[in-house]
Structure formats: C-alpha cells, structure tokens
Scaffold this motif. Sequence first.
Motif, PDB file in Angstrom:
ATOM      1  N   SER A  35      49.747  44.484  54.051  1.00 44.99           N
ATOM      2  CA  SER A  35      49.509  43.270  53.265  1.00 44.99           C
ATOM      3  C   SER A  35      48.349  42.507  53.899  1.00 44.99           C
ATOM      4  O   SER A  35      48.228  42.444  55.122  1.00 44.99           O
ATOM      5  CB  SER A  35      50.760  42.390  53.266  1.00 44.99           C
ATOM      6  N   PHE A  36      47.523  41.929  53.021  1.00 42.99           N
ATOM      7  CA  PHE A  36      46.376  41.144  53.491  1.00 42.99           C
ATOM      8  C   PHE A  36      46.652  39.644  53.388  1.00 42.99           C
ATOM      9  O   PHE A  36      45.731  38.834  53.484  1.00 42.99           O
ATOM     10  CB  PHE A  36      45.133  41.469  52.639  1.00 42.99           C
ATOM     11  N   LYS A  37      47.932  39.296  53.180  1.00 36.68           N
ATOM     12  CA  LYS A  37      48.287  37.905  52.881  1.00 36.68           C
ATOM     13  C   LYS A  37      47.723  36.919  53.907  1.00 36.68           C
ATOM     14  O   LYS A  37      47.227  35.866  53.558  1.00 36.68           O
ATOM     15  CB  LYS A  37      49.819  37.784  52.816  1.00 36.68           C
ATOM     16  N   ASP A  38      47.800  37.283  55.179  1.00 37.06           N
ATOM     17  CA  ASP A  38      47.339  36.355  56.220  1.00 37.06           C
ATOM     18  C   ASP A  38      46.034  36.810  56.880  1.00 37.06           C
ATOM     19  O   ASP A  38      45.622  36.258  57.902  1.00 37.06           O
ATOM     20  CB  ASP A  38      48.430  36.206  57.296  1.00 37.06           C
ATOM     21  N   VAL A  39      45.425  37.842  56.301  1.00 42.38           N
ATOM     22  CA  VAL A  39      44.185  38.393  56.883  1.00 42.38           C
ATOM     23  C   VAL A  39      43.006  37.489  56.530  1.00 42.38           C
ATOM     24  O   VAL A  39      42.946  36.912  55.444  1.00 42.38           O
ATOM     25  CB  VAL A  39      43.966  39.832  56.335  1.00 42.38           C
ATOM     26  N   LYS A  40      42.074  37.382  57.482  1.00 41.13           N
ATOM     27  CA  LYS A  40      40.812  36.685  57.182  1.00 41.13           C
ATOM     28  C   LYS A  40      39.682  37.717  57.219  1.00 41.13           C
ATOM     29  O   LYS A  40      39.722  38.655  58.024  1.00 41.13           O
ATOM     30  CB  LYS A  40      40.521  35.632  58.256  1.00 41.13           C
TER      31      LYS A  40
ATOM     32  N   VAL B 108      35.151  43.331  43.751  1.00 36.23           N
ATOM     33  CA  VAL B 108      35.450  44.487  42.901  1.00 36.23           C
ATOM     34  C   VAL B 108      36.077  45.635  43.704  1.00 36.23           C
ATOM     35  O   VAL B 108      36.989  46.321  43.234  1.00 36.23           O
ATOM     36  CB  VAL B 108      34.151  44.963  42.205  1.00 36.23           C
ATOM     37  N   ASN B 109      35.577  45.835  44.912  1.00 40.49           N
ATOM     38  CA  ASN B 109      36.013  47.014  45.676  1.00 40.49           C
ATOM     39  C   ASN B 109      37.204  46.775  46.593  1.00 40.49           C
ATOM     40  O   ASN B 109      37.859  47.724  47.005  1.00 40.49           O
ATOM     41  CB  ASN B 109      34.853  47.574  46.496  1.00 40.49           C
ATOM     42  N   LEU B 110      37.486  45.510  46.900  1.00 41.79           N
ATOM     43  CA  LEU B 110      38.627  45.273  47.794  1.00 41.79           C
ATOM     44  C   LEU B 110      39.409  43.999  47.439  1.00 41.79           C
ATOM     45  O   LEU B 110      40.592  44.076  47.111  1.00 41.79           O
ATOM     46  CB  LEU B 110      38.138  45.197  49.251  1.00 41.79           C
ATOM     47  N   PHE B 111      38.748  42.851  47.487  1.00 40.00           N
ATOM     48  CA  PHE B 111      39.506  41.593  47.477  1.00 40.00           C
ATOM     49  C   PHE B 111      40.360  41.409  46.221  1.00 40.00           C
ATOM     50  O   PHE B 111      41.495  40.955  46.309  1.00 40.00           O
ATOM     51  CB  PHE B 111      38.561  40.395  47.646  1.00 40.00           C
TER      52      PHE B 111
ATOM     53  N   ASP C 150      34.782  54.311  50.362  1.00 44.39           N
ATOM     54  CA  ASP C 150      36.039  55.071  50.446  1.00 44.39           C
ATOM     55  C   ASP C 150      37.030  54.444  51.418  1.00 44.39           C
ATOM     56  O   ASP C 150      38.241  54.615  51.283  1.00 44.39           O
ATOM     57  CB  ASP C 150      35.770  56.522  50.877  1.00 44.39           C
ATOM     58  N   VAL C 151      36.494  53.740  52.416  1.00 41.40           N
ATOM     59  CA  VAL C 151      37.390  53.029  53.349  1.00 41.40           C
ATOM     60  C   VAL C 151      38.168  51.988  52.561  1.00 41.40           C
ATOM     61  O   VAL C 151      39.401  51.882  52.667  1.00 41.40           O
ATOM     62  CB  VAL C 151      36.588  52.341  54.480  1.00 41.40           C
ATOM     63  N   TYR C 152      37.452  51.211  51.732  1.00 43.93           N
ATOM     64  CA  TYR C 152      38.123  50.167  50.963  1.00 43.93           C
ATOM     65  C   TYR C 152      39.095  50.781  49.947  1.00 43.93           C
ATOM     66  O   TYR C 152      40.203  50.277  49.757  1.00 43.93           O
ATOM     67  CB  TYR C 152      37.093  49.259  50.279  1.00 43.93           C
ATOM     68  N   ALA C 153      38.691  51.892  49.323  1.00 44.50           N
ATOM     69  CA  ALA C 153      39.597  52.552  48.360  1.00 44.50           C
ATOM     70  C   ALA C 153      40.879  52.991  49.064  1.00 44.50           C
ATOM     71  O   ALA C 153      41.988  52.839  48.529  1.00 44.50           O
ATOM     72  CB  ALA C 153      38.890  53.746  47.723  1.00 44.50           C
ATOM     73  N   ASN C 154      40.742  53.504  50.282  1.00 43.86           N
ATOM     74  CA  ASN C 154      41.919  53.900  51.067  1.00 43.86           C
ATOM     75  C   ASN C 154      42.808  52.713  51.376  1.00 43.86           C
ATOM     76  O   ASN C 154      44.035  52.807  51.325  1.00 43.86           O
ATOM     77  CB  ASN C 154      41.468  54.488  52.413  1.00 43.86           C
TER      78      ASN C 154
END
Length: 247
Positions: free
Chosen positions: A57-62, A86-89, A42-46
């Motif tokens: 944005s996750f553009k620069d996230v590692k 499947v759940n996040l990336f 649910d954390v990832y769904a959020n």
Amino acid sequence: MKIVVKKTKEEASAYVAELFSDLIKSKKNAVLGLATGSTPLDVYANLVQKYEKGEISFKDVKAFNLDEYIGISPTHEQSYKYFMNVNLFDKVDINPENCKIPSEFVDHPEQRGNFTVYKDYDEAIYLAGGIDLQILGIGLDGHIAFNEPGEISDYTHVAVLDQSTLEANSRFFDSIDDVPKTAVSMGIKSIYNAKKIVLLALGENKANIVKQMLESAPTGQIPATLIMDHIDLTVVLDEAAASKLNQ
Ligand code: PGA
C-alpha cells in the motif's frame, strides 16, 4: 557498488520493483525518489500489480520526482506529472498531496553562479526524512535527472537541456522544436543524499554509456560517474545494456 545483470528488461525491472516493494513493506511511510522516461515503466507496472494483489500500500508513502519540464502544464501529456499520474499514482492508493515534483517549489529562486537554484525542494525532501530509495535512469549523454554533461549543479535547479537530450526526447513530441529547452531538476547532491540508489539501464542503446559510466573516473562530462561512489548504489542492467562491459 553492486552490479546486477538480468537476462531481460522484464527481469531487470522486476528486480527493481522488488527493491521498492520490500522497502514499502518494511517502512509504510517510505520516501521514494522517482524517475520518468521509458526505463522505469515496467517497474511501475510491477508495483501497480503488487498493489492490486494487496501486497503493498502507498497510503503513507511520499514520492519526490527527479525533474519536470519548464513551460508545459502538469496536464500536458508529455509533462512528467502526467506521466507519473498515468503510470503509477492514479493506479495506486498514494495520497496526491504526497506526490511532489520540483516545478512546484520555485517560489524562492536563488542565483548560484550560472544556476538558478530552488533549495525549497531539497528542504522538503530533508523535512520528509530524506529519500529512502531513489530510482535513476541514465541518458545517452550520461545525464542523471537533467544534470547534463558539464552543467552540474548540487541542488535543485533550472537545467538547460543538452542537444542530445532534446533529440532523444523528441520521440515523444511532434517535432524537436516542441521539446521544452529547460527543466527543473534535482542536482547531484540532491540525488547523492538518497539513502539508497538504484540505477536501471535497459537495452543495447545504453551499452556504450553504461560502459563509460562504470569505467571512467568521476567527471562532470559524464554526470552519472559522479554518484558511482555512493555508499548504497545498485546498478541494474539487462544483458543488452551490459553487453559492452569488459570489452
Ligand atoms: P529513458 O531516459 O528512460 O527514456 O531512456 C533516461 C534518461 O534520460 O534519464
């Protein structure tokens, strides 16, 4: 240590998602330590929802994941790589090259006592600037990542899964015999080195181990107790997981 108890699993998960989104908003190139299993779903769904609304944005996230099974391919439905995709990336704008799993760092094994250690993964985390926020679940046996009771190693290593872990994870496979017996797992120091840790435990079946984790002295028999003195640890529980505390 801070303990946060929320009424429901949805509220507890939303609280943890908020910690991640606050971090990503304030540090665009944040380094996330991520976990698999039922707990963070649910954390990832959020987080996906926040991304879709344009809030983050996750553009620069590692991202560095805690562990991966040995012996199943990254495209296998039960691999942790597949789980994360499947759940996040696949649902956010993260660069796939910035999504690391420990089984990709096994070219230079070192033997340390009983353990095969892969320091390259810990070095990659270090070179990325260290993990800003690490999410953890807890196993019914008290494990964090695949640091199993009595099988503690400091850095990323080959972990032999405990019988209780094989049983718990067999729910995702056709039979317990299909569950991989080994995994590559971050070690206790790999985890402890994170700048901030949030351990999330949900549901009544975690109530006993949560009580032991919070009330026992540090012991390798309950691996989660080994990080309880981390300088910036938040334990987030729903009421069901907190139900045995103070009893
Ligand atoms: P779970 O697993 O989230 O599926 O309960 C937690 C763990 O084994 O660390």
